[in-house]
Design an enzyme around this catalytic site. Sequence first.
Site, PDB file in Angstrom:
ATOM      1  N   CYS A   1       0.840  -1.203   0.000  1.00  0.00           N
ATOM      2  CA  CYS A   1       0.000   0.000   0.000  1.00  0.00           C
ATOM      3  C   CYS A   1       0.874   1.251   0.000  1.00  0.00           C
ATOM      4  CB  CYS A   1      -0.956  -0.010   1.189  1.00  0.00           C
ATOM      5  SG  CYS A   1      -2.398  -1.094   0.972  1.00  0.00           S
TER       6      CYS A   1
ATOM      7  N   HIS B   1      -0.597 -10.469  -4.253  1.00  0.00           N
ATOM      8  CA  HIS B   1       0.326 -10.159  -5.348  1.00  0.00           C
ATOM      9  C   HIS B   1       0.633 -11.417  -6.124  1.00  0.00           C
ATOM     10  CE1 HIS B   1       2.712 -11.124  -1.750  1.00  0.00           C
ATOM     11  NE2 HIS B   1       3.600 -11.669  -2.564  1.00  0.00           N
TER      12      HIS B   1
ATOM     13  N   HIS C   1       3.577 -13.038  -8.551  1.00  0.00           N
ATOM     14  CA  HIS C   1       4.946 -12.978  -9.060  1.00  0.00           C
ATOM     15  C   HIS C   1       4.938 -13.459 -10.513  1.00  0.00           C
ATOM     16  CE1 HIS C   1       7.019 -13.094  -4.975  1.00  0.00           C
ATOM     17  NE2 HIS C   1       5.846 -13.598  -4.635  1.00  0.00           N
TER      18      HIS C   1
HETATM   19  P1  5GP Z   1       5.842 -13.149  -1.006  1.00  0.00           P
HETATM   20  O1  5GP Z   1       6.994 -13.795  -0.281  1.00  0.00           O
HETATM   21  O2  5GP Z   1       4.901 -12.471  -0.041  1.00  0.00           O
HETATM   22  O3  5GP Z   1       5.130 -14.066  -1.971  1.00  0.00           O
HETATM   23  O4  5GP Z   1       6.484 -12.050  -1.931  1.00  0.00           O
HETATM   24  C1  5GP Z   1       6.800 -10.774  -1.485  1.00  0.00           C
HETATM   25  C2  5GP Z   1       7.778 -10.213  -2.485  1.00  0.00           C
HETATM   26  O5  5GP Z   1       7.832  -8.819  -2.300  1.00  0.00           O
HETATM   27  C3  5GP Z   1       9.195 -10.747  -2.310  1.00  0.00           C
HETATM   28  O6  5GP Z   1       9.623 -11.362  -3.521  1.00  0.00           O
HETATM   29  C4  5GP Z   1      10.015  -9.508  -1.984  1.00  0.00           C
HETATM   30  O7  5GP Z   1      11.297  -9.522  -2.592  1.00  0.00           O
HETATM   31  C5  5GP Z   1       9.147  -8.385  -2.523  1.00  0.00           C
HETATM   32  N1  5GP Z   1       9.291  -7.135  -1.802  1.00  0.00           N
HETATM   33  C6  5GP Z   1       9.234  -6.960  -0.457  1.00  0.00           C
HETATM   34  N2  5GP Z   1       9.397  -5.660  -0.156  1.00  0.00           N
HETATM   35  C7  5GP Z   1       9.540  -5.010  -1.331  1.00  0.00           C
HETATM   36  C8  5GP Z   1       9.756  -3.630  -1.661  1.00  0.00           C
HETATM   37  O8  5GP Z   1       9.837  -2.729  -0.816  1.00  0.00           O
HETATM   38  N3  5GP Z   1       9.875  -3.319  -2.984  1.00  0.00           N
HETATM   39  C9  5GP Z   1       9.776  -4.285  -3.963  1.00  0.00           C
HETATM   40  N4  5GP Z   1       9.904  -3.873  -5.226  1.00  0.00           N
HETATM   41  N5  5GP Z   1       9.576  -5.586  -3.682  1.00  0.00           N
HETATM   42  C10 5GP Z   1       9.473  -5.943  -2.381  1.00  0.00           C
HETATM   43 ZN    ZN Z   2      -1.814  -3.284   1.226  1.00  0.00          ZN
END
Ligand code: 5GP
Ligand code: ZN
Length: 111
Positions: A6, A97, A99
């Site tokens: 957010c 999100h 990927h």
């Molecule tokens: P999850 O582990 O929740 O599936 O993926 C979260 C993703 O968000 C991770 O791949 C991590 O590298 C990315 N991420 C976390 N914080 C940030 C940020 O501040 N900026 C960006 N561009 N990516 C982020």
């Molecule tokens: Zn959020």
Amino acid sequence: MDCIFCRIIAGEIPSAKLYEDDSILAFKDVSPQAPVHFLVIPKEHIPSANALTAENVGVVAHIFETIPKIAAQLGVTDYRIVNNCGEAAGQTVHHLHFHILAGRNLGWPPG
Ligand code: 5GP
Ligand code: ZN
């Protein structure tokens, strides 16, 4: 606001944006796990796939409609779309999100 995504949407945290419209944002993952690794998120704070409902799920179709366009702009036709739902599945940011990973051979099954 304690949600990092957010804050990215609000412009409080910088990101490398690839696509943005009224309802979604795409930006490069800060810790890329492949040569191409970006995230696509709804602007609405939806905590995870478990929080999708008939009322809010339309944005997921829009995300999936947009992913191939972004991939094409980045020059990739083969890619993996990943959603980690829940901490045991690897979710660390509790804002829905997807990927998109590409640019190398991707193993299956994932870890
Ligand atoms: P999850 O582990 O929740 O599936 O993926 C979260 C993703 O968000 C991770 O791949 C991590 O590298 C990315 N991420 C976390 N914080 C940030 C940020 O501040 N900026 C960006 N561009 N990516 C982020
Ligand atoms: Zn959020």
